[in-house]
Design a protein around this motif. Structure first.
Motif, PDB file in Angstrom:
ATOM      1  N   ASN A  31       1.232  -1.302  -0.224  1.00  0.00           N
ATOM      2  CA  ASN A  31      -0.095  -0.072  -0.363  1.00  0.00           C
ATOM      3  C   ASN A  31       0.572   1.497  -0.105  1.00  0.00           C
ATOM      4  O   ASN A  31       0.457   2.482  -0.351  1.00  0.00           O
ATOM      5  N   ALA A  32       1.931   1.080   0.879  1.00  0.00           N
ATOM      6  CA  ALA A  32       2.496   2.790   1.045  1.00  0.00           C
ATOM      7  C   ALA A  32       3.837   2.666  -0.580  1.00  0.00           C
ATOM      8  O   ALA A  32       3.446   3.437  -0.645  1.00  0.00           O
ATOM      9  N   MET A  33       3.853   1.688  -0.930  1.00  0.00           N
ATOM     10  CA  MET A  33       4.626   1.607  -2.449  1.00  0.00           C
ATOM     11  C   MET A  33       3.560   2.465  -3.619  1.00  0.00           C
ATOM     12  O   MET A  33       3.954   3.292  -4.247  1.00  0.00           O
ATOM     13  N   MET A  34       2.574   1.785  -3.104  1.00  0.00           N
ATOM     14  CA  MET A  34       1.405   2.376  -4.179  1.00  0.00           C
ATOM     15  C   MET A  34       1.231   4.025  -4.576  1.00  0.00           C
ATOM     16  O   MET A  34       0.460   4.732  -5.242  1.00  0.00           O
ATOM     17  N   ARG A  35       0.694   3.646  -2.715  1.00  0.00           N
ATOM     18  CA  ARG A  35       0.384   5.628  -2.945  1.00  0.00           C
ATOM     19  C   ARG A  35       1.456   6.235  -3.089  1.00  0.00           C
ATOM     20  O   ARG A  35       1.291   7.732  -3.291  1.00  0.00           O
ATOM     21  N   HIS A  36       3.025   6.182  -2.750  1.00  0.00           N
ATOM     22  CA  HIS A  36       3.961   6.846  -3.072  1.00  0.00           C
ATOM     23  C   HIS A  36       4.790   7.168  -4.870  1.00  0.00           C
ATOM     24  O   HIS A  36       5.799   7.315  -4.673  1.00  0.00           O
ATOM     25  N   ALA A  37       3.917   5.883  -5.112  1.00  0.00           N
ATOM     26  CA  ALA A  37       4.539   6.131  -6.702  1.00  0.00           C
ATOM     27  C   ALA A  37       5.395   5.404  -7.094  1.00  0.00           C
ATOM     28  O   ALA A  37       6.726   5.431  -7.722  1.00  0.00           O
ATOM     29  N   TRP A  38       5.513   4.413  -5.564  1.00  0.00           N
ATOM     30  CA  TRP A  38       6.718   3.826  -6.000  1.00  0.00           C
ATOM     31  C   TRP A  38       8.369   4.282  -5.904  1.00  0.00           C
ATOM     32  O   TRP A  38       9.027   3.587  -6.495  1.00  0.00           O
ATOM     33  N   THR A  39       7.783   5.200  -5.226  1.00  0.00           N
ATOM     34  CA  THR A  39       9.253   5.798  -4.451  1.00  0.00           C
ATOM     35  C   THR A  39       9.401   5.152  -2.992  1.00  0.00           C
ATOM     36  O   THR A  39       8.960   5.562  -2.263  1.00  0.00           O
ATOM     37  N   ILE A  40      11.542   4.534  -2.896  1.00  0.00           N
ATOM     38  CA  ILE A  40      11.324   4.070  -1.540  1.00  0.00           C
ATOM     39  C   ILE A  40      11.444   4.960  -0.952  1.00  0.00           C
ATOM     40  O   ILE A  40      10.608   4.548   0.437  1.00  0.00           O
ATOM     41  N   GLN A  41      12.300   6.124  -0.831  1.00  0.00           N
ATOM     42  CA  GLN A  41      12.583   7.101  -0.332  1.00  0.00           C
ATOM     43  C   GLN A  41      11.182   7.291   0.678  1.00  0.00           C
ATOM     44  O   GLN A  41      10.641   7.165   1.973  1.00  0.00           O
ATOM     45  N   ALA A  42      10.128   8.209  -0.296  1.00  0.00           N
ATOM     46  CA  ALA A  42       8.470   8.833   0.285  1.00  0.00           C
ATOM     47  C   ALA A  42       7.862   7.860   0.918  1.00  0.00           C
ATOM     48  O   ALA A  42       7.084   7.355   1.785  1.00  0.00           O
ATOM     49  N   ALA A  43       7.900   5.888  -0.053  1.00  0.00           N
ATOM     50  CA  ALA A  43       6.930   5.454   1.154  1.00  0.00           C
ATOM     51  C   ALA A  43       8.221   4.450   2.524  1.00  0.00           C
ATOM     52  O   ALA A  43       7.189   4.488   3.345  1.00  0.00           O
ATOM     53  N   ALA A  44       9.255   4.763   2.529  1.00  0.00           N
ATOM     54  CA  ALA A  44       9.814   4.744   3.808  1.00  0.00           C
ATOM     55  C   ALA A  44       9.526   5.283   4.733  1.00  0.00           C
ATOM     56  O   ALA A  44       9.270   5.044   6.408  1.00  0.00           O
ATOM     57  N   GLN A  45       9.619   6.636   4.240  1.00  0.00           N
ATOM     58  CA  GLN A  45       8.653   7.823   5.797  1.00  0.00           C
ATOM     59  C   GLN A  45       7.872   7.593   6.192  1.00  0.00           C
ATOM     60  O   GLN A  45       7.308   7.788   7.302  1.00  0.00           O
ATOM     61  N   ALA A  46       6.581   7.540   5.003  1.00  0.00           N
ATOM     62  CA  ALA A  46       5.156   7.071   5.262  1.00  0.00           C
ATOM     63  C   ALA A  46       5.049   5.503   6.455  1.00  0.00           C
ATOM     64  O   ALA A  46       3.973   6.126   6.851  1.00  0.00           O
ATOM     65  N   LEU A  47       5.983   5.213   6.011  1.00  0.00           N
ATOM     66  CA  LEU A  47       5.764   3.750   7.472  1.00  0.00           C
ATOM     67  C   LEU A  47       6.561   3.853   8.319  1.00  0.00           C
ATOM     68  O   LEU A  47       6.735   3.133   8.752  1.00  0.00           O
ATOM     69  N   GLY A  48       7.051   4.774   8.477  1.00  0.00           N
ATOM     70  CA  GLY A  48       8.201   5.170   9.390  1.00  0.00           C
ATOM     71  C   GLY A  48       8.733   4.289   9.571  1.00  0.00           C
ATOM     72  O   GLY A  48      10.287   4.410  11.058  1.00  0.00           O
ATOM     73  N   ILE A  49      10.331   3.866   8.934  1.00  0.00           N
ATOM     74  CA  ILE A  49      11.520   3.509   8.863  1.00  0.00           C
ATOM     75  C   ILE A  49      11.875   3.881   8.092  1.00  0.00           C
ATOM     76  O   ILE A  49      11.819   4.611   7.099  1.00  0.00           O
ATOM     77  N   LEU A 100      13.488  -0.994   4.590  1.00  0.00           N
ATOM     78  CA  LEU A 100      12.104  -0.576   3.503  1.00  0.00           C
ATOM     79  C   LEU A 100      12.813  -1.768   2.142  1.00  0.00           C
ATOM     80  O   LEU A 100      12.195  -2.550   1.754  1.00  0.00           O
ATOM     81  N   TYR A 101      14.332  -1.346   2.002  1.00  0.00           N
ATOM     82  CA  TYR A 101      15.476  -2.500   1.255  1.00  0.00           C
ATOM     83  C   TYR A 101      15.036  -4.038   1.231  1.00  0.00           C
ATOM     84  O   TYR A 101      14.634  -5.164   0.607  1.00  0.00           O
ATOM     85  N   LYS A 102      14.544  -4.613   2.660  1.00  0.00           N
ATOM     86  CA  LYS A 102      14.846  -5.363   3.604  1.00  0.00           C
ATOM     87  C   LYS A 102      13.506  -6.174   3.796  1.00  0.00           C
ATOM     88  O   LYS A 102      13.216  -7.780   3.150  1.00  0.00           O
ATOM     89  N   LEU A 103      11.889  -5.975   3.835  1.00  0.00           N
ATOM     90  CA  LEU A 103      11.600  -5.986   3.479  1.00  0.00           C
ATOM     91  C   LEU A 103      10.818  -6.256   1.896  1.00  0.00           C
ATOM     92  O   LEU A 103      10.203  -6.672   1.429  1.00  0.00           O
ATOM     93  N   LEU A 104      11.475  -5.253   0.737  1.00  0.00           N
ATOM     94  CA  LEU A 104      11.027  -5.258  -0.509  1.00  0.00           C
ATOM     95  C   LEU A 104      11.117  -6.332  -1.074  1.00  0.00           C
ATOM     96  O   LEU A 104      10.999  -7.574  -1.944  1.00  0.00           O
TER      97      LEU A 104
END
Length: 501
Positions: A418-436, A441-445
């Motif tokens: 959900n975080a990747m979809m909401r933030h246009a598949w941008t890792i930095q933005a998704a990581a900030q939204a997830l609070g990690i 996030l690279y490891k989770l991906l």
């Protein structure tokens, strides 16, 4: 009402122009750093602007026009439509490009009033390019003046005033909040004056010892006070034929203010304990961050200091200049990489109570941290208490708040997707939204069941996706369910090998 509202100054300071200002878009950040500071200015006050990958052309006063020309920018235009009362409606493009306004993703049209545009509105397109939408009341002009960096109307107006007054011997009073660059402006005036080959004597009036202030400024005869074992020249003497800059003039001890008035009125002064006057030949520049009118400050002296007044704008009032100021700071650093786009967006949206001085300190710290750790969380460098209003507010814009840190183990695959979809598949933005962190996030991906690494996608499938998305990597990343940054690197690598269209 402020001092500059009713003091003698250049008509350029606050031009009461009846004509409507022009709407302008300035590049605050671009993957090609040389593009930062380029501008597009609407031809007429009523003109709309359409922003896409290929139009309009952004210019420097001394260069050729170029489009944004980045694969992360949609071919379909984002429209800025201006009405008769200077409201601007921002309409999103018919694409999946992520558009952020003042650091917040937007999913529908937004109406901005004239005051909001005057404060500068920060657009981040495709997590790649940062723009500032603002008004211009004069045409762009080159900024070849020592230290006076800026591309907006406010910066141009200050340079015009400096160029106008510098060749004269008029006293100049520089007004502005702390950190706005008053000493840099004083140095520019001196550098452009007929006295450029002489010294600029700088005095911090706030640091003067009251008992020795007269002697420090105007000199003293031998034996004039206890410990005066030799004649003392004083700073006005040192500045004979040169320029003296009295910083923090509002803190000048009351005992020296009458003598300063005498210098400005008659051009002479008497050193402490001396038998005769001396002629002052120094050109005087003063600066203050205080409103001195109606205070205990010597009002006759204030009127004399106001021979020519230059008001330096706060950084929050010239948001369009933040990109070129960042580049100016980075040019003096050992580290030569690019700042993360989300961090630049946050810098462009911040309210800057400490103005340029505060920006310089934060950019230097960011460069040091990135030199030590390319994945450093730079957003923590920006002090949270001074963040300001949201995009819907008539106040200056702000970045989103930093989320509370979480443990990666608290997140499931759906949270990550959900975080990747909401933030246009941008890792930095998704990581900030997830609070990690980004490494987390690279490891989770890596172990995600649905998200694929870019290097594992077959070339034929990648070609089909690129064709379907017309080369738009943001849309392509969403179609393939892969992060956009690694995908961009993979496409570039394959193109070099002629393996992808």
């Amino acid at each position: 009402m402020t001092d500059q509202d009713y003091t003698l100054t250049s008509p350029l300071l606050n031009p009461h122009v009846e004509a409507r200002p022009l709407m302008a878009v300035t590049i605050v950040w671009h993957p090609q750093q040389a593009r930062i500071g380029e501008q597009y200015v609407a031809a007429e006050a009523g003109s709309d602007i359409e922003l896409s990958r290929y139009a309009p052309l952004f210019w420097r006063p001394d260069g050729d026009g170029l489009p944004l020309d980045h694969v992360g920018i949609s071919r379909h235009p984002l429209r800025l439509a201006r009405d008769a009362v200077d409201n601007v409606v921002l309409t999103l493009p018919a694409s999946r490009m992520l558009v952020e306004l003042n650091g917040q993703p937007i999913e529908q049209a937004v109406r901005l009033d004239a005051k909001q545009i005057a404060q500068g509105q920060v657009l981040t397109l495709g997590r790649a390019i940062v723009l500032c939408v603002h008004w211009m009341n004069r045409l762009p002009a080159a900024h070849a003046m020592p230290g006076m960096v800026g591309v907006g109307s406010a910066a141009i107006a200050v340079r015009e005033q400096i160029a106008l007054v510098a060749p004269t011997d008029m006293p100049v009073l520089l007004l502005g909040e702390t950190g706005t660059g008053k000493e840099i402006a004083a140095r520019a005036i001196h550098a452009l004056s007929r006295r450029r080959n002489t010294r600029l004597v700088t005095v911090n009036m706030a640091a003067l010892n009251e008992s020795l202030a007269m002697a420090n400024l105007f000199g003293a005869a031998k034996g004039a006070y206890t410990g005066a074992q030799a004649e003392r020249q004083g700073w006005f003497g040192e500045a004979d034929g040169a320029t003296i800059f009295l910083d923090e003039i509002g803190n000048a001890p009351a005992s020296v203010q009458p003598m300063l008035l005498r210098v400005l009125e008659g051009g002479d002064y008497r050193p402490l304990g001396a038998a005769r006057d001396r002629q002052a030949t120094a050109r005087l520049i003063a600066a203050t961050d205080q409103q001195l009118d109606g205070t205990d400050f010597n009002q006759a002296l204030l009127r004399r200091l106001e021979g020519f007044v230059i008001a330096l704008p706060a950084l929050r009032a010239r948001r369009e200049d933040i990109g070129v100021l960042i580049v100016h700071v980075l040019e003096s650093q050992v580290w030569r990489g690019a700042l993360p786009v989300d961090f630049v967006t946050a810098l462009a949206c911040y309210d800057w109570p400490g103005n340029i001085r505060q920006l310089v300190h934060i950019v230097k710290r960011a460069a040091l941290q990135l030199q030590a750790d390319p994945n450093a969380d730079l957003r923590r460098l920006i002090p949270a208490p001074s963040l300001v209003g949201t995009a819907a507010s008539p106040r200056a814009p702000s970045p989103p708040s930093v989320p509370v840190r979480k443990k990666p183990s608290d997140l499931n695959d759906q949270d990550v997707l959900n975080a990747m979809m909401r933030h246009a598949w941008t890792i930095q933005a998704a990581a900030q939204a997830l609070g990690i962190s980004r490494p987390s996030l690279y490891k989770l991906l890596e172990r995600h069941a649905e998200i694929r690494p870019a290097h594992a996608i077959p070339v034929d499938e990648l070609n089909v996706a690129l064709a379907a998305c017309e080369g738009d990597l943001t849309r392509c990343a969403a179609m393939l369910k892969t992060p956009v940054e690694p995908l961009r690197r993979q496409v570039c690598q394959l193109r070099q090998q002629d393996g992808v269209g």
